[in-house]
Design an enzyme around this catalytic site. Structure first.
Site, mmCIF file in Angstrom:
data_model
loop_
_atom_site.group_PDB
_atom_site.id
_atom_site.type_symbol
_atom_site.label_atom_id
_atom_site.label_comp_id
_atom_site.label_asym_id
_atom_site.label_seq_id
_atom_site.Cartn_x
_atom_site.Cartn_y
_atom_site.Cartn_z
ATOM 1 N N HIS A 239 14.931 27.767 -25.624
ATOM 2 C CA HIS A 239 15.962 28.402 -24.783
ATOM 3 C C HIS A 239 17.246 27.577 -24.745
ATOM 4 C CE1 HIS A 239 12.687 30.927 -23.153
ATOM 5 N NE2 HIS A 239 11.992 29.815 -23.086
HETATM 6 O O1 RIB Z 1 13.290 29.170 -18.600
HETATM 7 C C1 RIB Z 1 13.587 28.254 -19.626
HETATM 8 C C2 RIB Z 1 14.323 27.072 -19.071
HETATM 9 O O2 RIB Z 1 13.508 26.391 -18.118
HETATM 10 C C3 RIB Z 1 14.636 26.013 -20.153
HETATM 11 O O3 RIB Z 1 15.808 25.337 -19.801
HETATM 12 C C4 RIB Z 1 13.460 25.095 -20.073
HETATM 13 O O4 RIB Z 1 13.768 23.775 -20.546
HETATM 14 C C5 RIB Z 1 13.225 25.059 -18.584
HETATM 15 O O5 RIB Z 1 14.160 24.139 -18.019
#
Ligand code: RIB
Ligand code: CA
Length: 314
Positions: A239
């Protein structure tokens, strides 16, 4: 001229991948990396930020900001995905740093040192951003823009049925940031989950004869196992790496200006991001939300960004 960037993160394997890319990208001048609790508790996040930067040893060392209240007990974490240490249980050593500064103070200092020039890339819960804005009410006008990995437009969450992790971990701070006057770009799960990295991605990683490769291989192997074991998925999402690509290659995304808020009291919906997309809505948009993405091009940007880091740390 390279874009000035502060990376606020909760490393976390996908945070670490984004950092690997950012610290060696010639288009970026990473002036600071600040830690926030999230995937792992705050003290571990601070340690991980320092360990990653020391291991990667980038050409320009960013300032480090640590979690200001490391004892605050998070109500959630994501160690089931990222490992007990947040980085695939590599137990990285760190040197002892005596003069370390709180994340919100580092953010204020660096934004004020270059008014209207600094992009804040937010890869974890928005705690530090909200604290910095509370501590310095002028700051929202001095930040160039926030690029936030977080939220879900379609309403499907990842840590609860309705909430994305970063927002869920600190919904009050998220709502305060959503309401702030700063220019904001949101990169939600709807976008980041379209990029699915398969086992071929492991083949494309830098060799482990490079400092970047030595970090990446164990982390990526770990997160493939976590996704298989806990999510029943054979591909992974990075992500935060996608959110970084949105900073340097925004042309690979389409967006809409929308009014967004965060549910802060819901019993079932705490941390849910709520967007007013009614045609006759009178709510003025408060953020740009990414709505479409060139999946192949963004995937290639991640692979190329890591390959570049591998070449520079070989
Ligand atoms: O939902 C995904 C996010 O939450 C990303 O930034 C992952 O590293 C967690 O922080
Ligand atoms: Ca993160």
């Amino acid at each position: 001229m390279a874009r000035k960037l502060i990376v606020d993160c909760d490393p976390g394997i996908d945070d670490a991948v984004a950092l690997c890319m950012a610290l060696f990208d010639p288009r970026l001048d990473v002036v600071a990396v600040t830690a926030t609790g999230g995937n792992i508790p705050g003290a571990q996040a601070s340690r991980n930020v320092q360990a990653l930067i020391e291991r990667l040893d980038p050409p320009r060392y960013p300032r480090i900001g640590i979690v200001s209240s490391p004892k605050s007990a998070p109500h959630v974490d994501a160690r089931f995905i990222h490992g007990d240490d947040g980085l695939g249980n590599q137990s990285l050593d760190v040197s002892v740093h005596h003069h370390r500064h709180a994340a919100d103070k580092v953010i204020i200092d660096e934004v004020r040192a270059a008014p209207h020039e600094v992009t804040l890339l937010c890869l974890g819960p928005l705690t530090n951003i909200a604290h910095a804005f509370q501590r310095d009410p002028e700051l929202p006008n001095l930040v160039d823009r926030l690029v936030i990995m977080g939220g879900s437009v379609c309403g499907i969450g990842n840590i609860t049925p309705t909430a994305e992790f970063n927002i869920y971990a600190d919904p009050i701070s998220a709502q305060q940031v959503f309401q702030s006057r700063t220019t904001k770009t949101l990169v939600p799960l709807d976008i980041t989950t379209q990029i699915k990295l398969t086992l071929d991605f492991k083949v494309d990683l830098p060799l482990d004869t490079s400092r970047a490769g030595q970090l990446l291989h164990p982390m990526v192997n770990f997160v493939f196992r976590s996704y298989h074991q806990h999510l029943g998925q054979e591909s992974i999402h990075l992500h935060d790496a996608v959110a970084l690509v949105a900073v340097v290659n925004p042309e690979l995304f389409q967006s809409s200006d929308i009014f967004g808020q965060v549910e802060t009291r819901g019993q079932l919906t705490s941390g849910m991001t709520v967007f007013d997309r009614r045609p006759q809505s009178h709510a003025s948009p408060n953020m740009e939300v990414m709505t479409e993405v060139d999946v192949m091009a963004v995937t290639n940007c991640i692979v190329r960004g890591l390959a570049h880091a591998g070449r520079l740390t070989g």
